[in-house]
Write a protein that holds these residues in place. Structure first.
Motif, PDB file in Angstrom:
ATOM      1  N   TYR A  29     -13.449   3.607   4.269  1.00  0.00           N
ATOM      2  CA  TYR A  29     -12.332   3.876   5.177  1.00  0.00           C
ATOM      3  C   TYR A  29     -11.452   4.993   4.611  1.00  0.00           C
ATOM      4  CZ  TYR A  29      -8.039   3.293   7.817  1.00  0.00           C
ATOM      5  OH  TYR A  29      -6.938   3.534   8.592  1.00  0.00           O
ATOM      6  N   ILE A  30     -11.170   4.909   3.319  1.00  0.00           N
ATOM      7  CA  ILE A  30     -10.329   5.920   2.670  1.00  0.00           C
ATOM      8  C   ILE A  30     -11.016   7.292   2.724  1.00  0.00           C
ATOM      9  CG2 ILE A  30      -9.419   6.675   0.429  1.00  0.00           C
ATOM     10  CD1 ILE A  30      -8.817   3.663  -0.111  1.00  0.00           C
ATOM     11  N   LYS A  31     -12.338   7.312   2.459  1.00  0.00           N
ATOM     12  CA  LYS A  31     -13.079   8.579   2.528  1.00  0.00           C
ATOM     13  C   LYS A  31     -13.017   9.164   3.940  1.00  0.00           C
ATOM     14  CE  LYS A  31     -16.828   7.295   0.006  1.00  0.00           C
ATOM     15  NZ  LYS A  31     -18.258   7.318  -0.311  1.00  0.00           N
ATOM     16  N   ALA A  32     -13.193   8.309   4.937  1.00  0.00           N
ATOM     17  CA  ALA A  32     -13.239   8.767   6.324  1.00  0.00           C
ATOM     18  C   ALA A  32     -11.859   9.231   6.816  1.00  0.00           C
ATOM     19  CB  ALA A  32     -13.766   7.657   7.225  1.00  0.00           C
ATOM     20  N   ASN A  33     -10.797   8.652   6.263  1.00  0.00           N
ATOM     21  CA  ASN A  33      -9.453   8.943   6.751  1.00  0.00           C
ATOM     22  C   ASN A  33      -8.574   9.612   5.702  1.00  0.00           C
ATOM     23  OD1 ASN A  33      -9.451   7.587   9.503  1.00  0.00           O
ATOM     24  ND2 ASN A  33     -10.188   5.946   8.187  1.00  0.00           N
ATOM     25  N   LYS A  34      -9.194  10.283   4.740  1.00  0.00           N
ATOM     26  CA  LYS A  34      -8.448  10.860   3.622  1.00  0.00           C
ATOM     27  C   LYS A  34      -7.350  11.820   4.076  1.00  0.00           C
ATOM     28  CE  LYS A  34      -9.011  12.942  -0.914  1.00  0.00           C
ATOM     29  NZ  LYS A  34      -7.569  12.907  -1.027  1.00  0.00           N
ATOM     30  N   TYR A  35      -7.659  12.676   5.026  1.00  0.00           N
ATOM     31  CA  TYR A  35      -6.675  13.659   5.477  1.00  0.00           C
ATOM     32  C   TYR A  35      -5.433  12.970   6.065  1.00  0.00           C
ATOM     33  CZ  TYR A  35      -4.504  17.493   7.982  1.00  0.00           C
ATOM     34  OH  TYR A  35      -3.592  18.402   8.450  1.00  0.00           O
ATOM     35  N   THR A  36      -5.668  12.004   6.937  1.00  0.00           N
ATOM     36  CA  THR A  36      -4.561  11.276   7.569  1.00  0.00           C
ATOM     37  C   THR A  36      -3.754  10.514   6.528  1.00  0.00           C
ATOM     38  OG1 THR A  36      -5.918  11.019   9.541  1.00  0.00           O
ATOM     39  CG2 THR A  36      -3.990   9.604   9.380  1.00  0.00           C
ATOM     40  N   LEU A  37      -4.443   9.847   5.607  1.00  0.00           N
ATOM     41  CA  LEU A  37      -3.751   9.081   4.570  1.00  0.00           C
ATOM     42  C   LEU A  37      -2.934   9.997   3.661  1.00  0.00           C
ATOM     43  CD1 LEU A  37      -6.611   6.572   3.691  1.00  0.00           C
ATOM     44  CD2 LEU A  37      -4.516   6.057   4.923  1.00  0.00           C
ATOM     45  N   ASP A  38      -3.475  11.182   3.350  1.00  0.00           N
ATOM     46  CA  ASP A  38      -2.734  12.152   2.532  1.00  0.00           C
ATOM     47  C   ASP A  38      -1.471  12.615   3.251  1.00  0.00           C
ATOM     48  OD1 ASP A  38      -4.521  12.006   0.453  1.00  0.00           O
ATOM     49  OD2 ASP A  38      -5.577  13.859   0.964  1.00  0.00           O
ATOM     50  N   GLU A  39      -1.582  12.828   4.574  1.00  0.00           N
ATOM     51  CA  GLU A  39      -0.400  13.234   5.353  1.00  0.00           C
ATOM     52  C   GLU A  39       0.667  12.153   5.319  1.00  0.00           C
ATOM     53  OE1 GLU A  39      -1.452  14.147   9.363  1.00  0.00           O
ATOM     54  OE2 GLU A  39      -1.636  16.279   8.938  1.00  0.00           O
ATOM     55  N   ILE A  40       0.258  10.906   5.512  1.00  0.00           N
ATOM     56  CA  ILE A  40       1.198   9.778   5.496  1.00  0.00           C
ATOM     57  C   ILE A  40       1.867   9.685   4.131  1.00  0.00           C
ATOM     58  CG2 ILE A  40       1.378   7.253   5.580  1.00  0.00           C
ATOM     59  CD1 ILE A  40      -0.943   7.388   7.680  1.00  0.00           C
ATOM     60  N   GLN A  41       1.058   9.819   3.082  1.00  0.00           N
ATOM     61  CA  GLN A  41       1.599   9.738   1.721  1.00  0.00           C
ATOM     62  C   GLN A  41       2.610  10.854   1.469  1.00  0.00           C
ATOM     63  OE1 GLN A  41      -1.324   9.969  -1.408  1.00  0.00           O
ATOM     64  NE2 GLN A  41      -0.148   8.578  -2.690  1.00  0.00           N
TER      65      GLN A  41
ATOM     66  N   LYS B 250       4.447  12.408   3.699  1.00  0.00           N
ATOM     67  CA  LYS B 250       5.663  12.099   4.457  1.00  0.00           C
ATOM     68  C   LYS B 250       6.481  11.028   3.754  1.00  0.00           C
ATOM     69  CE  LYS B 250       3.917  13.341   8.992  1.00  0.00           C
ATOM     70  NZ  LYS B 250       3.338  12.843  10.243  1.00  0.00           N
ATOM     71  N   MET B 251       5.786  10.013   3.208  1.00  0.00           N
ATOM     72  CA  MET B 251       6.499   8.938   2.511  1.00  0.00           C
ATOM     73  C   MET B 251       7.208   9.480   1.281  1.00  0.00           C
ATOM     74  SD  MET B 251       3.824   5.758   2.817  1.00  0.00           S
ATOM     75  CE  MET B 251       4.592   4.848   1.508  1.00  0.00           C
ATOM     76  N   LYS B 252       6.521  10.318   0.508  1.00  0.00           N
ATOM     77  CA  LYS B 252       7.128  10.913  -0.690  1.00  0.00           C
ATOM     78  C   LYS B 252       8.350  11.734  -0.295  1.00  0.00           C
ATOM     79  CE  LYS B 252       3.167  11.278  -3.789  1.00  0.00           C
ATOM     80  NZ  LYS B 252       2.171  12.189  -4.324  1.00  0.00           N
ATOM     81  N   ASP B 253       8.209  12.511   0.758  1.00  0.00           N
ATOM     82  CA  ASP B 253       9.295  13.349   1.239  1.00  0.00           C
ATOM     83  C   ASP B 253      10.487  12.481   1.650  1.00  0.00           C
ATOM     84  OD1 ASP B 253      10.422  15.827   1.891  1.00  0.00           O
ATOM     85  OD2 ASP B 253       9.935  15.551   4.007  1.00  0.00           O
ATOM     86  N   THR B 254      10.215  11.399   2.361  1.00  0.00           N
ATOM     87  CA  THR B 254      11.267  10.497   2.824  1.00  0.00           C
ATOM     88  C   THR B 254      11.946   9.813   1.646  1.00  0.00           C
ATOM     89  OG1 THR B 254      10.034  10.104   4.842  1.00  0.00           O
ATOM     90  CG2 THR B 254      11.757   8.537   4.340  1.00  0.00           C
ATOM     91  N   VAL B 255      11.142   9.336   0.694  1.00  0.00           N
ATOM     92  CA  VAL B 255      11.696   8.665  -0.490  1.00  0.00           C
ATOM     93  C   VAL B 255      12.571   9.635  -1.266  1.00  0.00           C
ATOM     94  CG1 VAL B 255      11.093   7.657  -2.728  1.00  0.00           C
ATOM     95  CG2 VAL B 255       9.877   6.940  -0.687  1.00  0.00           C
ATOM     96  N   LEU B 256      12.109  10.862  -1.442  1.00  0.00           N
ATOM     97  CA  LEU B 256      12.870  11.868  -2.169  1.00  0.00           C
ATOM     98  C   LEU B 256      14.176  12.167  -1.443  1.00  0.00           C
ATOM     99  CD1 LEU B 256      12.788  13.737  -4.612  1.00  0.00           C
ATOM    100  CD2 LEU B 256      11.733  15.476  -3.164  1.00  0.00           C
ATOM    101  N   ARG B 257      14.111  12.344  -0.122  1.00  0.00           N
ATOM    102  CA  ARG B 257      15.318  12.611   0.664  1.00  0.00           C
ATOM    103  C   ARG B 257      16.308  11.461   0.566  1.00  0.00           C
ATOM    104  NH1 ARG B 257      13.226  14.148   6.092  1.00  0.00           N
ATOM    105  NH2 ARG B 257      12.093  15.993   5.560  1.00  0.00           N
TER     106      ARG B 257
END
Length: 53
Positions: A22-34, A36-43
């Motif tokens: 699942y992670i291999k198949a959705n790596k791009y989407t999961l990277d985008e979510i991650q 965004k989360m990092k950006d939000t946490v930092l903000r």
């Protein structure tokens, strides 16, 4: 009990394999979510550090 342990071990192995696929198949989407989360946490950290006394 040995049979139950073997069954659970097989279930865990199957789950791990499915998760890896699942992670291999959705790596791009999961990277985008991650990202965004990092950006939000930092903000949020910056906002809190600026508003805290």
């Amino acid at each position: 009990m040995k049979h139950a342990n073997a069954y659970v071990a097989q279930l865990i192995a199957l789950y791990q394999l499915a998760l890896a696929e699942y992670i291999k198949a959705n790596k791009y989407t999961l990277d985008e979510i991650q990202a965004k989360m990092k950006d939000t946490v930092l903000r949020n950290t910056i906002v809190w550090s600026n508003t805290s006394p």
